[in-house]
Design a protein around this motif. Structure first.
Motif, PDB file in Angstrom:
ATOM      1  N   VAL A 118      52.862  44.219  29.000  1.00  0.00           N
ATOM      2  CA  VAL A 118      51.496  44.057  29.487  1.00  0.00           C
ATOM      3  C   VAL A 118      51.189  45.207  30.422  1.00  0.00           C
ATOM      4  O   VAL A 118      51.961  45.521  31.314  1.00  0.00           O
ATOM      5  N   GLU A 119      50.059  45.857  30.185  1.00  0.00           N
ATOM      6  CA  GLU A 119      49.610  46.937  31.055  1.00  0.00           C
ATOM      7  C   GLU A 119      48.384  46.451  31.808  1.00  0.00           C
ATOM      8  O   GLU A 119      47.413  46.004  31.198  1.00  0.00           O
ATOM      9  N   LEU A 120      48.442  46.515  33.115  1.00  0.00           N
ATOM     10  CA  LEU A 120      47.341  46.047  33.948  1.00  0.00           C
ATOM     11  C   LEU A 120      46.909  47.183  34.861  1.00  0.00           C
ATOM     12  O   LEU A 120      47.683  47.657  35.690  1.00  0.00           O
ATOM     13  N   LYS A 121      45.682  47.621  34.689  1.00  0.00           N
ATOM     14  CA  LYS A 121      45.159  48.702  35.520  1.00  0.00           C
ATOM     15  C   LYS A 121      44.503  48.077  36.749  1.00  0.00           C
ATOM     16  O   LYS A 121      43.460  47.449  36.655  1.00  0.00           O
ATOM     17  N   THR A 122      45.128  48.265  37.885  1.00  0.00           N
ATOM     18  CA  THR A 122      44.642  47.621  39.104  1.00  0.00           C
ATOM     19  C   THR A 122      43.368  48.263  39.643  1.00  0.00           C
ATOM     20  O   THR A 122      42.661  47.635  40.420  1.00  0.00           O
ATOM     21  N   ASP A 123      43.070  49.482  39.242  1.00  0.00           N
ATOM     22  CA  ASP A 123      41.846  50.111  39.732  1.00  0.00           C
ATOM     23  C   ASP A 123      40.593  49.453  39.157  1.00  0.00           C
ATOM     24  O   ASP A 123      39.497  49.627  39.675  1.00  0.00           O
ATOM     25  N   GLU A 124      40.757  48.669  38.105  1.00  0.00           N
ATOM     26  CA  GLU A 124      39.624  47.970  37.524  1.00  0.00           C
ATOM     27  C   GLU A 124      39.393  46.595  38.142  1.00  0.00           C
ATOM     28  O   GLU A 124      38.395  45.942  37.869  1.00  0.00           O
ATOM     29  N   LEU A 125      40.330  46.133  38.947  1.00  0.00           N
ATOM     30  CA  LEU A 125      40.229  44.803  39.534  1.00  0.00           C
ATOM     31  C   LEU A 125      39.445  44.839  40.826  1.00  0.00           C
ATOM     32  O   LEU A 125      39.442  45.822  41.552  1.00  0.00           O
ATOM     33  N   ASP A 126      38.788  43.733  41.134  1.00  0.00           N
ATOM     34  CA  ASP A 126      38.090  43.602  42.405  1.00  0.00           C
ATOM     35  C   ASP A 126      39.105  43.350  43.511  1.00  0.00           C
ATOM     36  O   ASP A 126      40.200  42.846  43.272  1.00  0.00           O
TER      37      ASP A 126
END
Length: 108
Positions: free
Chosen positions: A24-32
């Motif tokens: 799983v790849e999660l881009k944290t810059d897209e999260l609030d």
């Protein structure tokens, strides 16, 4: 009750020797930001006020200003022994500096 686009996921990790893997790849810059990430600590507020105004503020000063601004604090466990004890009030110049810091940290 208003509806939100909120999704929760629960994962059960029970197999000790699994041959299947899911990446799983999660881009944290897209999260609030979470509410805790958007809050400045008392030390950060003190440092900001000191750097920008030269004033030294206490935790009590910050707590009083946060209360005036309607920011909910946790319960104070270091309460005075007597009910008649008086707390010094935050001076106007320090209050203005703390309000400016709270605005800088987007807490108000």
């Amino acid at each position: 009750m208003p509806q939100t686009a909120h999704v929760e996921t629960v994962v059960l990790l029970s197999k000790l020797k699994s041959t299947h893997h899911i990446e799983v790849e999660l881009k944290t810059d897209e999260l609030d930001l979470t509410s805790s990430e958007s809050k400045a600590t008392y030390d950060e507020i003190k440092a900001y006020v000191k750097e920008h105004t030269g004033l030294t503020v206490s935790s009590l000063n910050i707590a009083q200003v946060k209360q005036k601004c309607g920011i909910i604090e946790r319960e104070n466990y270091n309460k005075a022994k007597s009910k008649n004890s008086r707390q010094p009030k935050c001076p106007k110049e320090k209050e203005e500096a703390i309000v400016e810091a709270l605005k800088f940290f987007k807490m108000i």
